[in-house]
Enzyme design. Structure first.
Site, PDB file in Angstrom:
ATOM      1  N   LEU A   1       0.817  -1.207   0.000  1.00  0.00           N
ATOM      2  CA  LEU A   1       0.000   0.000   0.000  1.00  0.00           C
ATOM      3  C   LEU A   1       0.852   1.259   0.000  1.00  0.00           C
ATOM      4  O   LEU A   1       0.446   2.294  -0.519  1.00  0.00           O
ATOM      5  CB  LEU A   1      -0.936   0.006   1.216  1.00  0.00           C
ATOM      6  CG  LEU A   1      -1.958  -1.126   1.290  1.00  0.00           C
ATOM      7  CD1 LEU A   1      -2.737  -1.055   2.594  1.00  0.00           C
ATOM      8  CD2 LEU A   1      -2.913  -1.051   0.107  1.00  0.00           C
ATOM      9  N   GLY A   2       2.020   1.201   0.613  1.00  0.00           N
ATOM     10  CA  GLY A   2       2.886   2.370   0.681  1.00  0.00           C
ATOM     11  C   GLY A   2       4.122   2.058   1.494  1.00  0.00           C
ATOM     12  O   GLY A   2       4.217   1.037   2.178  1.00  0.00           O
TER      13      GLY A   2
ATOM     14  N   GLY B   1       9.944   6.135   5.596  1.00  0.00           N
ATOM     15  CA  GLY B   1      11.164   5.994   6.370  1.00  0.00           C
ATOM     16  C   GLY B   1      11.042   5.042   7.531  1.00  0.00           C
ATOM     17  O   GLY B   1      12.051   4.558   8.053  1.00  0.00           O
TER      18      GLY B   1
ATOM     19  N   ARG C   1       7.097  -0.369   5.683  1.00  0.00           N
ATOM     20  CA  ARG C   1       6.260  -0.615   4.514  1.00  0.00           C
ATOM     21  C   ARG C   1       4.917  -1.156   4.980  1.00  0.00           C
ATOM     22  O   ARG C   1       4.848  -1.934   5.935  1.00  0.00           O
ATOM     23  CB  ARG C   1       6.935  -1.618   3.573  1.00  0.00           C
ATOM     24  CG  ARG C   1       8.245  -1.095   2.994  1.00  0.00           C
ATOM     25  CD  ARG C   1       9.146  -2.214   2.499  1.00  0.00           C
ATOM     26  NE  ARG C   1       8.594  -2.909   1.344  1.00  0.00           N
ATOM     27  CZ  ARG C   1       8.813  -2.551   0.078  1.00  0.00           C
ATOM     28  NH1 ARG C   1       9.574  -1.498  -0.180  1.00  0.00           N
ATOM     29  NH2 ARG C   1       8.302  -3.233  -0.920  1.00  0.00           N
ATOM     30  N   VAL C   2       3.854  -0.769   4.290  1.00  0.00           N
ATOM     31  CA  VAL C   2       2.497  -1.143   4.681  1.00  0.00           C
ATOM     32  C   VAL C   2       1.902  -2.035   3.590  1.00  0.00           C
ATOM     33  O   VAL C   2       1.968  -1.705   2.402  1.00  0.00           O
ATOM     34  CB  VAL C   2       1.609   0.100   4.895  1.00  0.00           C
ATOM     35  CG1 VAL C   2       0.223  -0.323   5.377  1.00  0.00           C
ATOM     36  CG2 VAL C   2       2.252   1.043   5.901  1.00  0.00           C
TER      37      VAL C   2
ATOM     38  N   LYS D   1       1.829  -2.952   8.948  1.00  0.00           N
ATOM     39  CA  LYS D   1       3.022  -2.118   8.805  1.00  0.00           C
ATOM     40  C   LYS D   1       4.205  -2.840   9.426  1.00  0.00           C
ATOM     41  O   LYS D   1       4.177  -3.218  10.597  1.00  0.00           O
ATOM     42  CB  LYS D   1       2.825  -0.760   9.476  1.00  0.00           C
ATOM     43  CG  LYS D   1       4.034   0.163   9.296  1.00  0.00           C
ATOM     44  CD  LYS D   1       3.739   1.581   9.731  1.00  0.00           C
ATOM     45  CE  LYS D   1       4.915   2.496   9.405  1.00  0.00           C
ATOM     46  NZ  LYS D   1       4.658   3.895   9.766  1.00  0.00           N
TER      47      LYS D   1
ATOM     48  N   ASP E   1       3.522  12.080  14.350  1.00  0.00           N
ATOM     49  CA  ASP E   1       3.738  11.877  12.909  1.00  0.00           C
ATOM     50  C   ASP E   1       2.469  12.192  12.121  1.00  0.00           C
ATOM     51  O   ASP E   1       2.033  11.416  11.266  1.00  0.00           O
ATOM     52  CB  ASP E   1       4.189  10.443  12.636  1.00  0.00           C
ATOM     53  CG  ASP E   1       4.871  10.295  11.275  1.00  0.00           C
ATOM     54  OD1 ASP E   1       5.303  11.324  10.727  1.00  0.00           O
ATOM     55  OD2 ASP E   1       4.969   9.165  10.781  1.00  0.00           O
TER      56      ASP E   1
END
Length: 674
Positions: free
Chosen positions: A361-362, A365, A368-369, A384, A480
């Protein structure tokens, strides 16, 4: 003169008495065997002639056809529109199958208009027809099939039958293979018995009756036919036709043979075969390899089975060990209290189909998801994967993650649990079908959000952040907040997610953080200077998010001409100084939007992004301004540069609180630490 006329008349009479067809004809022929090369016999496909004079239509080739034609045309009609003359034929056939109880399709005797069947197919089509021409009247083919496979598509009665076929593989009439003896008792025969059988096919032009008779080789012709049907063949036959045999194979090894053949047209019966000259059934037995399997394989198996067992056991043990290593997890005693919040890595692995890139999905830093579906519950999740190279503070971090997982708010992405494996931590969230907010804002998005949708997202994120700061049992500093961490559900409601960097503290106290973490463009200058994260640093990041949503731009962009960084806060502040702050609005919004709401969001974004944390409003105040429950202070650019009192005290700022947008973002830092 009279003599010349008589001669011409006599010659004319002779011409009229000759057949109209100039092609050679054969009214009858007899083959007691087929010695190579056989006269007037053409073989096609995989058909051959054996050394002992047998016409072998097929060998052990799978999915193939074999044909044998009598090369001379036979005249069945005196003229094209005349009736078909009587004809009779007899032949001896046999079928060998590699498996005694199963065959690879059958064979046929046929009369066709051409000496080639180019479009014929193998298997159930017997080398006669194809899937495209089966059943066409233009075929002009009469066939007698000897079929060893039951094909329901052709209405076959069983897997051992004889049928009379006209232009189709669906028989006009068929019967079980056998013969009637002298006492009118039916005796069964089996086509794949590896024995020779004699067949008689007769057609009577007076009654139009077709008779097919069978008997074991050496027996006299039975008086009663096996299959009989009355059918005028005048519309089926052309004036000249060709005779032949056809056979086809499937996946079972089989061979089809013709041992002898005679034929007669315009006569009562075909010439009898001299049975003593007809070849015997070929000796078709197992090959050397087959004999080895039959004689030696039992002993070989006794030796091979233990070896295979040991080898299989070794592979099984290796598979189990590798599988356990693959799904191995780290588990310490202190995690017992969090057991119900811990998920198995094996379940997450299968849910994400091995963390394949197609389900990514994305990435960023901090990890990764991946999208996934839990195997048992079928619930869609987002996983994640966060690097966890340092074990310092791990227990406290997991404790905070579990605590955050207990939060429940409609504008927060639910944290379902965690998993710890080797040097990484996996956080599991509810899956949001419409993805993250950033993909609807930048780089000419395929789908854009109108202002009503954007304002609804802003209200949702503000509500979620207010819940974290003031409404939950502890204060949660997200640390965040950014567009990529705002996720949209099926109704495009904004939900704040990714609590991987969040810290908790009691109300009235600040979290003990010493490292700067976050994302470029969202870090407050006070956070960079002191390393302390507070609710005010979250408000700063939320202010940048407000400007992103309203302007459709990133917090930091690079100018193409000067190759310098341009800060979104500086850009919006510049429009405000010039007195046209609405010109900073995203062009994708068009002209249809609530200008008052947009202006409020832009000014509130600048206020939240103030360099002095004491000037920034709380999330409670932010919600009040957005919902219209309180009026945004009557601000001007001069209020950010001149003297005044603090926000909340006559809505002015002190002289010491200067707006320094450049310093507020230019030194933002990305850190993987805590």
């Amino acid at each position: 003169m009279f003599f010349k006329l008589f001669t011409i008349f006599f010659f004319f009479i002779i011409l009229l008495s000759k057949p109209l067809n100039s092609s050679s004809q054969s009214l009858n022929f007899t083959y007691n065997s087929f010695h190579r090369p056989p006269t007037n016999i053409s073989i096609q496909g995989i058909a051959t002639v054996t050394s002992n004079g047998i016409l072998k239509l097929t060998d052990k080739t799978v999915i193939s056809t074999g044909h044998a034609f009598y090369t001379e045309p036979i005249r069945f009609k005196d003229s094209p529109n005349d009736t078909v003359s009587s004809f009779s034929t007899t032949f001896v056939i046999g079928i060998y199958s590699g498996i005694p109880t199963i065959s690879g399709h059958g064979m046929a005797f046929f009369i066709a208009p051409n000496p080639v069947l180019s479009s014929a197919m193998a298997s159930q089509y017997l080398g006669l027809f194809s899937s495209t021409n089966n059943g066409n009247d233009t075929n002009h083919i009469l066939a007698v099939e000897f079929d060893t496979i039951m094909n329901p598509e052709f209405d076959d009665t069983n897997d051992n039958h004889v049928g009379i076929n006209i232009n189709s593989l669906t028989s006009v009439k068929s019967s079980l293979v056998g013969y009637w003896d002298e006492i009118n008792q039916f005796n069964n025969l089996t086509l794949i018995s590896r024995k020779r059988m004699q067949v008689w096919v007769d057609y009577d032009d007076r009654t139009n009756q077709i008779d097919v008779t069978m008997a074991p080789f050496g027996e006299v012709k039975p008086r009663k036919a096996l299959v009989s049907v009355v059918r005028d063949l005048s519309s089926v036959f052309l004036q000249d036709m060709y005779l032949g045999f056809s056979a086809a194979t499937g996946y079972v090894l089989s061979e089809h043979f013709v041992f002898g053949w005679s034929f007669m047209v315009k006569g009562k019966t075909a010439p009898p075969l001299t049975l003593s000259k007809v070849p015997k059934f070929p000796r078709v037995g197992p090959t050397s390899l087959q004999r080895f399997y039959k004689n030696r394989m039992p002993l070989f198996s006794l030796l091979l089975i233990p070896v295979l067992f040991v080898v299989s056991l070794i592979f099984l043990v290796r598979f189990i060990v590798r599988r356990r290593r693959k799904f191995a997890e780290e588990f310490e005693d202190w995690e017992t209290e969090f057991g119900k919040n811990r998920l198995r890595f094996k379940d997450l692995y299968y849910a994400t189909k091995g963390f394949k890139d197609k389900d990514l999905l994305g990435s960023g830093g901090f990890g990764r998801v991946y999208r996934g579906v839990m195997p048992t519950t079928k619930k869609e999740i987002a996983v994640k994967r966060v690097s966890n190279e340092s074990r310092q503070g791990l227990k406290e971090f997991v404790a905070e993650i579990v605590s955050i997982g207990r939060m429940s708010h409609r504008n927060l992405v639910p944290l379902l649990g965690y998993c710890r494996r080797r040097d990484e931590l996996l956080l599991v969230y509810d899956y949001m079908p419409n993805g993250s907010l950033d993909k609807y804002l930048y780089d000419c998005p395929e789908v854009t959000l109108d202002w009503k949708q954007r304002f609804n997202v802003i209200i949702g994120v503000a509500s979620g952040l207010f819940y974290l700061h003031e409404e939950w049992e502890q204060v949660v500093i997200h640390r965040d907040i950014k567009a990529s961490n705002v996720l949209l559900d099926a109704e495009y409601n904004g939900r704040l997610g990714d609590f991987g960097l969040a810290r908790l503290c009691d109300h009235g106290s600040d979290p003990q953080t010493t490292r700067v973490v976050g994302t470029w463009g969202y870090l407050a200058p006070d956070h960079v200077r002191t390393g302390r994260a507070t609710t005010a640093t979250d408000v700063f990041a939320f202010g940048v998010l407000l400007l992103e949503v309203a302007c459709g731009r990133r917090p930091i962009e690079i100018e193409i001409e000067s190759d310098e960084s341009v800060l979104l806060v500086d850009s919006v502040f510049g429009f405000w100084i010039e007195g046209n702050i609405l010109d900073a609005t995203d062009p994708n919004l068009g002209s249809v939007y609530d200008q008052r709401e947009v202006e409020t969001v832009l000014k509130l974004g600048l206020l939240c992004s103030h360099s002095d944390p004491q000037v920034r409003p709380t999330m409670r105040q932010v919600l009040q301004y957005l919902r219209g429950d309180a009026t945004l202070p009557d601000l001007s650019p001069l209020d950010f540069r001149g003297s005044g009192k603090m926000l909340g005290m006559n809505h002015r700022f002190s002289e010491s609180c200067t707006f320094s947008s450049g310093s507020s973002i230019a030194y933002s830092i990305v850190s993987g630490g805590r």
